[in-house]
Design an enzyme around this catalytic site. Structure first.
Site, PDB file in Angstrom:
ATOM      1  N   ARG A   4      37.980  63.841  33.609  1.00  0.00           N
ATOM      2  CA  ARG A   4      39.330  63.321  33.900  1.00  0.00           C
ATOM      3  C   ARG A   4      39.461  62.752  35.310  1.00  0.00           C
ATOM      4  O   ARG A   4      40.559  62.607  35.828  1.00  0.00           O
ATOM      5  CB  ARG A   4      40.402  64.388  33.646  1.00  0.00           C
ATOM      6  CG  ARG A   4      40.482  64.856  32.208  1.00  0.00           C
ATOM      7  CD  ARG A   4      41.775  65.597  31.936  1.00  0.00           C
ATOM      8  NE  ARG A   4      41.863  65.988  30.546  1.00  0.00           N
ATOM      9  CZ  ARG A   4      41.609  67.207  30.081  1.00  0.00           C
ATOM     10  NH1 ARG A   4      41.230  68.161  30.932  1.00  0.00           N
ATOM     11  NH2 ARG A   4      41.727  67.485  28.806  1.00  0.00           N
ATOM     12  N   LYS A  23      40.614  48.368  39.894  1.00  0.00           N
ATOM     13  CA  LYS A  23      40.513  47.992  38.487  1.00  0.00           C
ATOM     14  C   LYS A  23      39.116  48.342  37.980  1.00  0.00           C
ATOM     15  O   LYS A  23      38.115  47.926  38.565  1.00  0.00           O
ATOM     16  CB  LYS A  23      40.746  46.486  38.308  1.00  0.00           C
ATOM     17  CG  LYS A  23      42.187  46.056  38.343  1.00  0.00           C
ATOM     18  CD  LYS A  23      42.259  44.578  37.988  1.00  0.00           C
ATOM     19  CE  LYS A  23      43.686  44.073  37.941  1.00  0.00           C
ATOM     20  NZ  LYS A  23      43.729  42.645  37.557  1.00  0.00           N
ATOM     21  N   GLU A  70      35.730  33.166  44.053  1.00  0.00           N
ATOM     22  CA  GLU A  70      36.794  34.131  44.329  1.00  0.00           C
ATOM     23  C   GLU A  70      37.330  33.997  45.749  1.00  0.00           C
ATOM     24  O   GLU A  70      38.488  34.294  46.015  1.00  0.00           O
ATOM     25  CB  GLU A  70      36.287  35.551  44.077  1.00  0.00           C
ATOM     26  CG  GLU A  70      35.965  35.872  42.614  1.00  0.00           C
ATOM     27  CD  GLU A  70      37.201  36.129  41.756  1.00  0.00           C
ATOM     28  OE1 GLU A  70      38.338  35.936  42.242  1.00  0.00           O
ATOM     29  OE2 GLU A  70      37.026  36.511  40.580  1.00  0.00           O
ATOM     30  N   LYS A 124      43.858  40.541  49.474  1.00  0.00           N
ATOM     31  CA  LYS A 124      43.916  41.408  48.300  1.00  0.00           C
ATOM     32  C   LYS A 124      44.557  42.750  48.639  1.00  0.00           C
ATOM     33  O   LYS A 124      45.334  43.289  47.849  1.00  0.00           O
ATOM     34  CB  LYS A 124      42.524  41.618  47.704  1.00  0.00           C
ATOM     35  CG  LYS A 124      42.582  42.374  46.380  1.00  0.00           C
ATOM     36  CD  LYS A 124      41.359  42.195  45.529  1.00  0.00           C
ATOM     37  CE  LYS A 124      41.585  42.810  44.150  1.00  0.00           C
ATOM     38  NZ  LYS A 124      40.413  42.649  43.260  1.00  0.00           N
ATOM     39  N   GLU A 149      49.626  46.033  38.845  1.00  0.00           N
ATOM     40  CA  GLU A 149      49.825  44.693  38.305  1.00  0.00           C
ATOM     41  C   GLU A 149      51.085  44.574  37.445  1.00  0.00           C
ATOM     42  O   GLU A 149      51.076  43.997  36.358  1.00  0.00           O
ATOM     43  CB  GLU A 149      48.599  44.256  37.495  1.00  0.00           C
ATOM     44  CG  GLU A 149      48.440  42.739  37.417  1.00  0.00           C
ATOM     45  CD  GLU A 149      47.113  42.336  36.795  1.00  0.00           C
ATOM     46  OE1 GLU A 149      47.093  41.986  35.622  1.00  0.00           O
ATOM     47  OE2 GLU A 149      46.100  42.377  37.509  1.00  0.00           O
ATOM     48  N   ARG A 194      50.718  41.401  41.780  1.00  0.00           N
ATOM     49  CA  ARG A 194      49.260  41.440  41.728  1.00  0.00           C
ATOM     50  C   ARG A 194      48.681  40.446  40.718  1.00  0.00           C
ATOM     51  O   ARG A 194      47.522  40.039  40.832  1.00  0.00           O
ATOM     52  CB  ARG A 194      48.780  42.862  41.402  1.00  0.00           C
ATOM     53  CG  ARG A 194      47.268  42.990  41.440  1.00  0.00           C
ATOM     54  CD  ARG A 194      46.782  44.422  41.407  1.00  0.00           C
ATOM     55  NE  ARG A 194      45.325  44.462  41.414  1.00  0.00           N
ATOM     56  CZ  ARG A 194      44.597  45.567  41.519  1.00  0.00           C
ATOM     57  NH1 ARG A 194      45.201  46.738  41.624  1.00  0.00           N
ATOM     58  NH2 ARG A 194      43.276  45.499  41.514  1.00  0.00           N
ATOM     59  N   ASN A 204      44.875  36.757  39.617  1.00  0.00           N
ATOM     60  CA  ASN A 204      44.163  36.298  38.429  1.00  0.00           C
ATOM     61  C   ASN A 204      44.202  34.783  38.273  1.00  0.00           C
ATOM     62  O   ASN A 204      43.995  34.265  37.171  1.00  0.00           O
ATOM     63  CB  ASN A 204      44.747  36.959  37.174  1.00  0.00           C
ATOM     64  CG  ASN A 204      44.406  38.429  37.101  1.00  0.00           C
ATOM     65  OD1 ASN A 204      43.278  38.833  37.343  1.00  0.00           O
ATOM     66  ND2 ASN A 204      45.400  39.248  36.783  1.00  0.00           N
ATOM     67  N   HIS A 219      41.772  33.059  35.996  1.00  0.00           N
ATOM     68  CA  HIS A 219      41.158  34.059  35.138  1.00  0.00           C
ATOM     69  C   HIS A 219      41.585  33.963  33.676  1.00  0.00           C
ATOM     70  O   HIS A 219      40.833  34.383  32.791  1.00  0.00           O
ATOM     71  CB  HIS A 219      41.444  35.457  35.675  1.00  0.00           C
ATOM     72  CG  HIS A 219      40.690  35.790  36.926  1.00  0.00           C
ATOM     73  ND1 HIS A 219      40.817  35.050  38.094  1.00  0.00           N
ATOM     74  CD2 HIS A 219      39.784  36.765  37.204  1.00  0.00           C
ATOM     75  CE1 HIS A 219      40.035  35.578  39.020  1.00  0.00           C
ATOM     76  NE2 HIS A 219      39.401  36.614  38.514  1.00  0.00           N
ATOM     77  N   HIS A 240      38.460  33.893  31.589  1.00  0.00           N
ATOM     78  CA  HIS A 240      38.083  34.963  30.667  1.00  0.00           C
ATOM     79  C   HIS A 240      37.869  34.417  29.253  1.00  0.00           C
ATOM     80  O   HIS A 240      37.004  34.907  28.513  1.00  0.00           O
ATOM     81  CB  HIS A 240      39.151  36.050  30.659  1.00  0.00           C
ATOM     82  CG  HIS A 240      39.122  36.937  31.867  1.00  0.00           C
ATOM     83  ND1 HIS A 240      40.097  37.880  32.122  1.00  0.00           N
ATOM     84  CD2 HIS A 240      38.240  37.028  32.891  1.00  0.00           C
ATOM     85  CE1 HIS A 240      39.812  38.506  33.249  1.00  0.00           C
ATOM     86  NE2 HIS A 240      38.693  38.006  33.734  1.00  0.00           N
ATOM     87  N   HIS A 257      30.820  35.220  35.977  1.00  0.00           N
ATOM     88  CA  HIS A 257      32.276  35.354  36.074  1.00  0.00           C
ATOM     89  C   HIS A 257      32.868  34.343  37.055  1.00  0.00           C
ATOM     90  O   HIS A 257      33.873  33.681  36.756  1.00  0.00           O
ATOM     91  CB  HIS A 257      32.636  36.782  36.511  1.00  0.00           C
ATOM     92  CG  HIS A 257      34.089  36.991  36.750  1.00  0.00           C
ATOM     93  ND1 HIS A 257      35.038  36.899  35.757  1.00  0.00           N
ATOM     94  CD2 HIS A 257      34.773  37.280  37.890  1.00  0.00           C
ATOM     95  CE1 HIS A 257      36.240  37.128  36.271  1.00  0.00           C
ATOM     96  NE2 HIS A 257      36.103  37.356  37.557  1.00  0.00           N
TER      97      HIS A 257
END
Length: 366
Positions: A127, A149, A191, A233, A243, A247, A251, A254, A258, A271
Site C-alpha cells: 500500500r 504520476k 518536453e 512543472k 490534475e 496541471r 499535457n 499529449h 498518446h 514518447h
C-alpha cells in the site's frame, strides 16, 4: 566517473508535508551526499532496465551503501512496450522474494518507462513505500520524474492504469545524458520545448537561441534547461497535484501524441517524438480556432524540425485518431479535451468540433 565539484542546483516541489527536492548537477549518481537525509532502511531496491543497469546500477548501489545495508537490483526489459502488467508483476515478485517491507526504499534508475513503472510499483507494494527518482534520460529529467504520476500502459490507452505517488527526491545527474543515443536527446527536447508555448515565452526564446548547444549536450545549457523546466512543472504541480485543473496544461501535445503511440504500437515512436508531432497538431488546431496566428505555429514547427523531431504524423485515419483520443484521461463524457495555445506563453484546455479536428489530422498526417 565524474565527481561532483559543486553543489547541485535545487528545485523544490511544494506539497506541504510531502515536499521534496529535485537535485540537478554532475556526478550525482556517484555522490552519496545526493542521497543524504533520505529515510534509512535495512533494504533498498534499485529498479532499472537491461540497458541502463550495466551502466549505472553498480555505481548507484555503491553510493547507497551508506544508507542501506542491502540493496537489490531489479531489472525489467527496456522499452515502452514493456510498461505493462508482466513487468510490474516481475517487480512485485522480486520485492516479495527478497523480503522487502514497508520501510524498503525504491530507487527508479532509468528513463520515463522505468520511472513510471517503478513509481507505480512503489505506490502499490504494501500500500505504498517511499521511492526516489534517478532519471537518466533528458525527457525523464525535465518531465516524467517530477510530479508523482506513475502508471503502466493498457492496450486501449497510454498510462491508463496508475496512481499519483510522489517521490521523496529526484536526483538528475546530467552526466548520465552522455550515454544517450541522439534520438533520445531529441525526444527529451520535445518536453523542454513544450514549456515555452504553455507557460514561459522568455524560456521559449531561450530554447530557440540555444537549441544547437542543447543538441550538443552542453552541460551549462542542459543545466539551465532542466532547471527551468522543473521550476515550471513544480509551480504547476504545487497548485494542482492531481490534475483537476491547471496541471492539464502540461499535457500540451499529449492528446494527439498518446494516440500516435497507441495507434502505432508502443515503442514504434519515442514518447517525445509523438509529443513533438502532437504539439504541432495542437498548434494547428489552435490556429483553426482563432487562438493564435499561423506565424506562431510555424515558428514552433521550425524549432521542432531543427531539433530533429518529426513534424508529420503517421496515417492512422481520422476516425482511429478520434477513437484513441476519446480514451484520453482529459476526456469528459466522451468529449475530447485538448491543451491549446491561447496566446504565446499561455495554454487553455477546451474541446473542439470533430470536423475541425479531422481537418488538422488530414493536414498533418504523412
Amino acid at each position: 566517473m565524474q565527481s561532483t565539484t559543486r553543489e547541485p542546483l535545487r528545485v523544490g516541489i511544494e506539497l506541504g508535508e510531502r515536499r521534496y527536492d529535485i537535485l540537478i548537477g554532475r556526478g550525482l549518481v556517484d555522490d552519496p551526499g545526493a542521497f543524504a537525509e533520505l529515510p534509512r532502511s535495512r533494504s533498498a531496491a534499485i529498479i532499472t532496465n537491461t540497458t541502463v543497469s550495466p551502466l549505472y546500477s553498480a555505481r548507484l548501489k555503491h553510493s547507497l551503501s551508506r544508507h542501506h545495508r542491502h540493496t537489490m537490483v531489479i531489472e525489467v526489459p527496456d522499452g515502452e512496450s514493456h510498461k505493462d502488467w508482466i513487468s510490474l508483476n516481475s517487480i512485485f515478485d522480486a520485492l516479495l522474494a527478497s523480503g522487502a517491507d514497508r520501510r524498503t526504499v525504491v530507487y527508479a534508475l532509468g528513463g520515463g518507462v522505468v520511472g513510471d513503472i517503478a513509481g507505480f510499483a512503489a505506490a502499490c507494494y504494501m500500500r505504498g513505500v517511499p521511492y526516489v527518482q534517478v532519471p537518466t534520460t533528458l525527457l525523464a529529467q525535465v518531465d516524467s520524474s517530477v510530479g508523482g504520476k506513475t502508471a503502466i500502459n493498457h492496450p486501449s490507452g497510454k498510462n491508463m492504469i496508475g496512481a499519483f505517488h510522489q517521490p521523496i527526491r529526484v536526483v538528475a545527474d546530467l552526466d548520465t545524458l552522455d550515454s544517450l543515443p541522439q534520438r533520445e536527446v531529441a525526444a527529451g527536447l520535445a518536453e523542454i520545448i513544450k514549456y515555452g508555448p504553455i507557460a514561459d515565452s522568455v524560456f521559449f526564446d531561450w530554447v530557440e537561441a540555444h537549441l544547437d548547444a542543447l543538441l550538443a549536450r552542453d552541460k551549462t545549457a542542459l543545466a539551465h534547461a532542466v532547471q527551468r523546466s522543473c521550476e515550471i512543472k513544480a509551480l504547476v504541480v504545487g497548485q494542482d497535484e492531481r490534475e483537476s485543473g491547471l496541471r492539464a496544461i502540461l499535457n500540451f501535445g499529449h492528446t494527439f501524441g498518446h494516440a500516435i503511440e497507441a495507434g502505432l504500437g508502443y515503442g514504434k515512436w519515442l514518447h517525445g517524438e509523438a509529443v513533438a508531432c502532437g504539439m504541432l497538431m495542437a498548434a494547428d488546431l489552435s490556429v483553426r480556432l482563432g487562438l493564435i496566428d499561423k506565424s506562431y505555429a510555424l515558428r514552433l514547427e521550425q524549432i521542432v524540425d531543427a531539433a530533429g523531431l518529426p513534424t508529420r504524423a503517421p496515417s492512422l485515419g481520422a476516425e482511429r485518431y478520434l477513437e484513441l483520443m476519446r480514451v484520453d484521461k482529459k476526456a469528459e463524457a466522451g468529449e475530447i479535451r485538448f491543451v491549446l495555445i491561447d496566446e504565446a506563453g499561455r495554454a487553455v484546455v477546451r474541446g473542439a468540433p470533430d470536423a475541425l479536428v479531422k481537418e488538422v489530422i488530414d493536414a498533418r498526417t504523412a
